[in-house]
Write a protein that holds these residues in place. Structure first.
Motif, short mmCIF file in Angstrom:
data_model
loop_
_atom_site.label_atom_id
_atom_site.label_comp_id
_atom_site.label_asym_id
_atom_site.label_seq_id
_atom_site.Cartn_x
_atom_site.Cartn_y
_atom_site.Cartn_z
N THR A 151 0.85 -1.20 0.00
CA THR A 151 0.00 0.00 0.00
C THR A 151 0.88 1.25 0.00
N PRO A 152 1.65 1.48 -1.06
CA PRO A 152 2.47 2.70 -1.09
C PRO A 152 1.61 3.94 -1.16
N GLY A 153 2.19 5.05 -0.73
CA GLY A 153 1.49 6.33 -0.76
C GLY A 153 1.90 7.19 0.41
N HIS A 154 1.57 6.76 1.64
CA HIS A 154 2.07 7.44 2.83
C HIS A 154 3.59 7.39 2.82
N THR A 155 4.14 6.22 2.58
CA THR A 155 5.55 6.03 2.24
C THR A 155 5.61 5.03 1.10
N SER A 156 6.73 5.03 0.39
CA SER A 156 6.85 4.12 -0.74
C SER A 156 6.99 2.67 -0.31
N ASN A 157 7.40 2.43 0.96
CA ASN A 157 7.62 1.07 1.43
C ASN A 157 6.50 0.55 2.32
N HIS A 158 5.35 1.21 2.34
CA HIS A 158 4.29 0.85 3.29
C HIS A 158 3.62 -0.46 2.92
N LEU A 159 3.44 -1.33 3.92
CA LEU A 159 2.68 -2.56 3.79
C LEU A 159 1.57 -2.59 4.83
N CYS A 160 0.41 -3.10 4.46
CA CYS A 160 -0.60 -3.54 5.42
C CYS A 160 -0.47 -5.05 5.57
N PHE A 161 -1.09 -5.61 6.61
CA PHE A 161 -1.01 -7.05 6.84
C PHE A 161 -2.39 -7.60 7.14
N ALA A 162 -2.79 -8.59 6.34
CA ALA A 162 -4.10 -9.20 6.47
C ALA A 162 -4.00 -10.47 7.31
N LEU A 163 -4.85 -10.59 8.32
CA LEU A 163 -4.91 -11.76 9.18
C LEU A 163 -6.01 -12.67 8.64
N ALA A 164 -5.60 -13.74 7.97
CA ALA A 164 -6.54 -14.58 7.23
C ALA A 164 -7.59 -15.19 8.14
N GLU A 165 -7.22 -15.56 9.34
CA GLU A 165 -8.12 -16.31 10.22
C GLU A 165 -9.31 -15.49 10.72
N THR A 166 -9.18 -14.17 10.78
CA THR A 166 -10.28 -13.37 11.34
C THR A 166 -10.78 -12.28 10.39
N GLY A 167 -10.13 -12.07 9.26
CA GLY A 167 -10.56 -11.01 8.35
C GLY A 167 -10.14 -9.62 8.77
N ALA A 168 -9.18 -9.52 9.68
CA ALA A 168 -8.68 -8.22 10.11
C ALA A 168 -7.53 -7.78 9.20
N LEU A 169 -7.40 -6.47 9.04
CA LEU A 169 -6.28 -5.88 8.30
C LEU A 169 -5.59 -4.89 9.21
N PHE A 170 -4.29 -5.07 9.41
CA PHE A 170 -3.49 -4.11 10.17
C PHE A 170 -3.03 -3.05 9.18
N SER A 171 -3.63 -1.87 9.30
CA SER A 171 -3.53 -0.87 8.23
C SER A 171 -2.43 0.15 8.44
N GLY A 172 -1.63 0.02 9.51
CA GLY A 172 -0.51 0.93 9.71
C GLY A 172 -0.95 2.37 9.70
N ASP A 173 -0.28 3.19 8.88
CA ASP A 173 -0.67 4.59 8.72
C ASP A 173 -1.40 4.83 7.41
N HIS A 174 -1.66 3.76 6.64
CA HIS A 174 -2.32 3.95 5.36
C HIS A 174 -3.78 4.38 5.54
N VAL A 175 -4.47 3.76 6.50
CA VAL A 175 -5.84 4.16 6.85
C VAL A 175 -5.91 4.23 8.36
N MET A 176 -6.30 5.39 8.88
CA MET A 176 -6.41 5.60 10.32
C MET A 176 -7.79 6.14 10.67
N GLY A 177 -8.31 5.74 11.83
CA GLY A 177 -9.65 6.14 12.20
C GLY A 177 -9.76 7.56 12.72
N TRP A 178 -8.66 8.14 13.13
CA TRP A 178 -8.74 9.44 13.80
C TRP A 178 -8.40 10.61 12.89
N SER A 179 -7.71 10.37 11.78
CA SER A 179 -7.21 11.46 10.96
C SER A 179 -6.94 10.95 9.56
#
Length: 285
Positions: free
Chosen positions: A141-169
């Motif tokens: 998921t480049p954009g915020h930084t060129s090396n940005h990755l999110c991580f998908a947890l297959a067992e529960t359908g959760a995505l660790f979105s780092g700074d690519h998508v944040m709930g507060w800003s």
């Protein structure tokens, strides 16, 4: 809403525990959220700043269990510096995003890059790591930084979105490494996924992620439209656009807003819609 006690291991679902770092600021909200994934063996996502109190809280949350991987979404200094001391304490490999060191003297709204980051393994898009009962798959998921990755947890359908998508800003996209075209493409890619929930590095979980991402795309297109309308009135430098676009903005965020506007302008120039001369931008003829 999740309570946010610093340094407390808080189970937010059976496979996921959160530990909040003591680094709140206007740019990190309540601080960096480190996530522990797994039960018998663990992945530690975004270990955060190398603050002794945070490292002690992480070791307490780990509780002597084996750590299979220390995982980093990107290399800003509020995300990855604790990886090295945590590796020394646990013996776990550092896995995740590629290293990135950028000399960027411009005004930032986030931490500068961590030049000490040294991964044992870099994950490409779609590559996975796994432990007992959990699998994490990298989503580029480049954009915020060129090396940005999110991580998908297959067992529960959760995505660790780092700074690519944040709930507060909204996410900071600050050139030269931040890239608005890449960021928008990464948002569009997330829209195609069916993740159940996002766990960002800052702020609350995002429970209806596709709708939320659609709103982010709309917000960015609205900003783009503002810029084009302003330049349709007259040519302007970035500070003049920020003054018109961000009425009532906290002065501490003015530099960050300028970088965001610049990111939009660079994208618009690449699309032939604006041009620039001596720091003054105008609509293309």
């Amino acid at each position: 809403m999740i309570d946010a006690p610093t340094g407390v291991a808080l189970a937010i679902e059976p496979l996921v525990t959160r530990v909040l770092a003591p680094n709140p600021s206007p740019f990190t909200y309540t601080g960096t959220q480190t996530y522990l994934v797994g039960t018998s063996d663990l992945a530690v996502i975004d270990p955060g700043p190398a603050e002794p109190a945070h490292l002690a809280a992480l070791m307490a949350a780990i509780g002597g269990r084996p750590v299979a991987a220390i995982v980093c979404t990107h290399t800003h200094r509020d995300h990855s510096p604790a990886a090295a001391p945590l590796k020394a304490a646990t013996g776990a490999p550092i896995i995740g995003c590629a290293p990135l060191s950028l000399d960027d003297a411009g005004p930032r709204a986030d931490a500068a890059f961590d030049t000490s980051y040294a991964p044992d393994r870099v994950l490409a898009d779609g590559e996975s790591i796994a432990g007992a009962g959990w699998t994490l798959t990298a989503v580029a998921t480049p954009g915020h930084t060129s090396n940005h990755l999110c991580f998908a947890l297959a067992e529960t359908g959760a995505l660790f979105s780092g700074d690519h998508v944040m709930g507060w800003s909204t996410t900071v996209v600050a050139p030269p490494d931040g890239d608005m075209a890449a960021y928008m493409a990464s948002l569009a890619r997330l829209m195609e996924r069916e993740d159940r929930v996002y766990y960002p590095a800052h702020g609350e979980p995002i429970e209806r992620p596709q709708r939320f991402v659609r709103g982010l795309i709309g917000h960015r297109k609205q900003r783009e439209g503002q810029i084009l309308r302003l330049l349709g009135e007259e040519s302007r430098p970035v500070p003049a656009m920020v003054e018109r676009m961000y009425v009532g903005l906290d002065p501490r965020l003015t530099g960050a807003a300028g970088r965001s506007v610049l990111a939009h302008l660079i994208d618009l120039r690449a699309r032939g819609l604006v041009s620039e001369e001596d720091g003054v931008w105008k609509r293309a003829a």
